[in-house]
Design a protein around this motif. Structure first.
Motif, PDB file in Angstrom:
ATOM      1  N   VAL B 167       0.851  -1.200   0.000  1.00 22.96           N
ATOM      2  CA  VAL B 167       0.000   0.000   0.000  1.00 22.96           C
ATOM      3  C   VAL B 167       0.880   1.241   0.000  1.00 22.96           C
ATOM      4  CG1 VAL B 167      -1.996  -0.928   1.268  1.00 22.96           C
ATOM      5  CG2 VAL B 167      -0.021  -0.046   2.530  1.00 22.96           C
ATOM      6  N   GLU B 171      -3.105   5.428   1.154  1.00 19.73           N
ATOM      7  CA  GLU B 171      -4.112   4.367   0.962  1.00 19.73           C
ATOM      8  C   GLU B 171      -4.354   3.611   2.272  1.00 19.73           C
ATOM      9  OE1 GLU B 171      -3.337   2.969  -3.690  1.00 19.73           O
ATOM     10  OE2 GLU B 171      -2.246   1.993  -2.042  1.00 19.73           O
ATOM     11  N   HIS B 172      -3.260   3.302   2.961  1.00 20.43           N
ATOM     12  CA  HIS B 172      -3.388   2.601   4.235  1.00 20.43           C
ATOM     13  C   HIS B 172      -4.239   3.381   5.219  1.00 20.43           C
ATOM     14  CE1 HIS B 172      -2.303   2.115   8.456  1.00 20.43           C
ATOM     15  NE2 HIS B 172      -2.245   0.822   8.178  1.00 20.43           N
ATOM     16  N   ALA B 175      -7.869   3.371   4.354  1.00 20.32           N
ATOM     17  CA  ALA B 175      -8.487   2.047   4.538  1.00 20.32           C
ATOM     18  C   ALA B 175      -8.721   1.742   6.018  1.00 20.32           C
ATOM     19  CB  ALA B 175      -7.605   0.963   3.903  1.00 20.32           C
TER      20      ALA B 175
END
Lengths: 303, 303
Positions: B167, B171-172, B175
């Motif tokens: 990732v 993005e991490h 999420a």
């Protein structure tokens, strides 16, 4: 556990609907030495109940428990031969609509009930005589409820191993909106939003997501009927959650943690057989654990 | 389980912080035959790690894993003697702030990581060598990340039994906001609102309330640091949950149920050792399960 002392000979119990709730109740009551009759439209459910000592018959008397799906409650007695003197109670997850239908038809003979038990499973194959052990069982005490009939219904819940919570239908529906119906909506929203966030988010989902969405694994038709059957209180309870979500996060986290980790336990009490006293016990978070001749025994949380 | 084939001799691993995460990682790596060194400011944690085969020392090299509480990450290497060629990774629950502090100091030597594991327990007494088995372990592949160092960090996660999710830090953080940080806030709001509803509501609370509030039983200081450390993405993810809560309930329930009950599983894939291909795997919900010489093996969900 509670060991109720019957004040007079316990009447027979008739269970209408022998799925998970009704079948488990019938089995628990057989185990407690009660005379249990039962009926189900499904022959397989009748056979399973008969094998557990239930007398399968359409002729019901004493305390008759409607343990059918919520939408089927109003017509549950159609085609059955029920003693006109019987006390009728139910196990539905919403109480005001049932009071307005079944209660209006049966008057003071009806006592609304709701055991806080059951699992994602359903049907007679999910029968478990221990399902109600230690569970709370709400029983409605309306202004028109016959207290002697309420106590008969309470004995059934106690014999199944539950603790009885005296409530009004309105109090019940507001309470379960906050602790059961809103959690279903939050779980749905959490899962749906994570689904929109995409596959990466779902691939990083771990314990907090699994716990927070578990309840929306239940049958959507059942969940929808439940929240729509209690729409007003559920919308009000959801609004209160949204207000909480607007608080500064450190405050919100501290407040939620304090409720989640509050110590359990409680002290024993004796409550006279009066509507006001019993409802006060329920409002204080208390339960009835045993019925005696002139009062009930119970417990309330420590102040 | 994944059985990575080392492409060259595996370097030693140095674990800084030997509490639940660090202690468990060190123990898992010892079990996998890796050379493990470790340090903790707490002598009891050092002793427990030594008893599990960890060489206790301040001299660290190879892949150095920062397994300290999030606010302590930036200063975790102070006072330690770390090989200037070492690759440094961490296990913090938010990645952009760590990238901005530790990553800025270490440049391409730093690889941000986050194993999706851990329990409400903490400290070295909660060490469990199986903690990471089958868990997802996010590893950040930024534009400046040295791919060889990323693969060294991935080998550590694979050796601990995890599957690696490539990732970016952004993005991490988006999420985990959706699947971990927002669930903590929802649990807090649900518990706090039920507390306001009063003792009767709490006394009727059963499975759906317990599941929906479980995660807010965690240490409030930890939860607050986590959500405030990822405030932007968490606020955005919370907004998306609020939008879901505004949908008609039958739609909302159906959408949530569909995500919760989506089938798992997946198909095997081979992915070349390139940043874009690895990140595409992560975005598709896929994981790296094994490192080979010229590619990695992994799996992605069925379309």
């Amino acid at each position: 556990m509670s060991l109720p002392v019957p004040t007079t000979e316990a009447p027979p119990v008739g269970v209408v609907g022998l799925g998970q709730l009704g079948g488990s109740l019938a089995a628990a009551l057989v185990g407690a030495g009660r005379e249990v009759r039962g009926w189900d439209v499904d022959p397989a459910a009748r056979e399973a109940a008969a094998a557990r000592g239930v007398r399968v018959t359409r002729e019901l008397a004493g305390v008759v428990v409607l343990a059918v799906p919520l939408p089927a409650t109003a017509a549950a007695l159609d085609g059955l031969d029920v003693d006109p003197a019987a006390t009728v109670t139910d196990v539905g997850s919403v109480k005001e609509p049932v009071l307005a239908s079944v209660g209006a038809a049966l008057g003071g003979r009806f006592v609304g009930g709701h055991p806080m038990a059951g699992t994602e499973r359903s049907g007679h194959a999910a029968t478990d005589p221990g399902l109600f052990r230690g569970a709370r069982w709400a029983l409605c005490l309306e202004p028109g409820t016959d207290l002697r009939r309420w106590l008969r219904a309470a004995e059934v819940a106690l014999d199944a191993g539950a603790e009885v919570v005296p409530v009004t239908a309105a109090e019940h529906d507001a309470a379960v909106a906050a602790v059961s119906h809103v959690p279903h909506l939050l779980a749905a929203a959490l899962a749906a939003a994570a689904g929109e966030a995409g596959p990466l988010a779902l691939s990083l989902a771990a314990g907090s997501f699994r716990d927070g969405t578990r309840v929306i694994g239940s049958d959507p038709a059942f969940v929808t009927a439940m929240v729509e059957g209690n729409a007003g209180p559920t919308a009000a309870a959801l609004d209160r959650v949204l207000v909480q979500l607007g608080r500064p996060w450190p405050e919100l986290v501290a407040a939620g943690h304090a409720v989640r980790t509050a110590p359990g336990g409680g002290r024993a009490v004796r409550v006279p057989l009066e509507r006001a006293a019993l409802l006060a016990l329920g409002r204080a978070g208390g339960t009835v654990t045993r019925r005696l001749a002139a009062f009930v025994e119970g417990r309330v949380p420590e102040a």
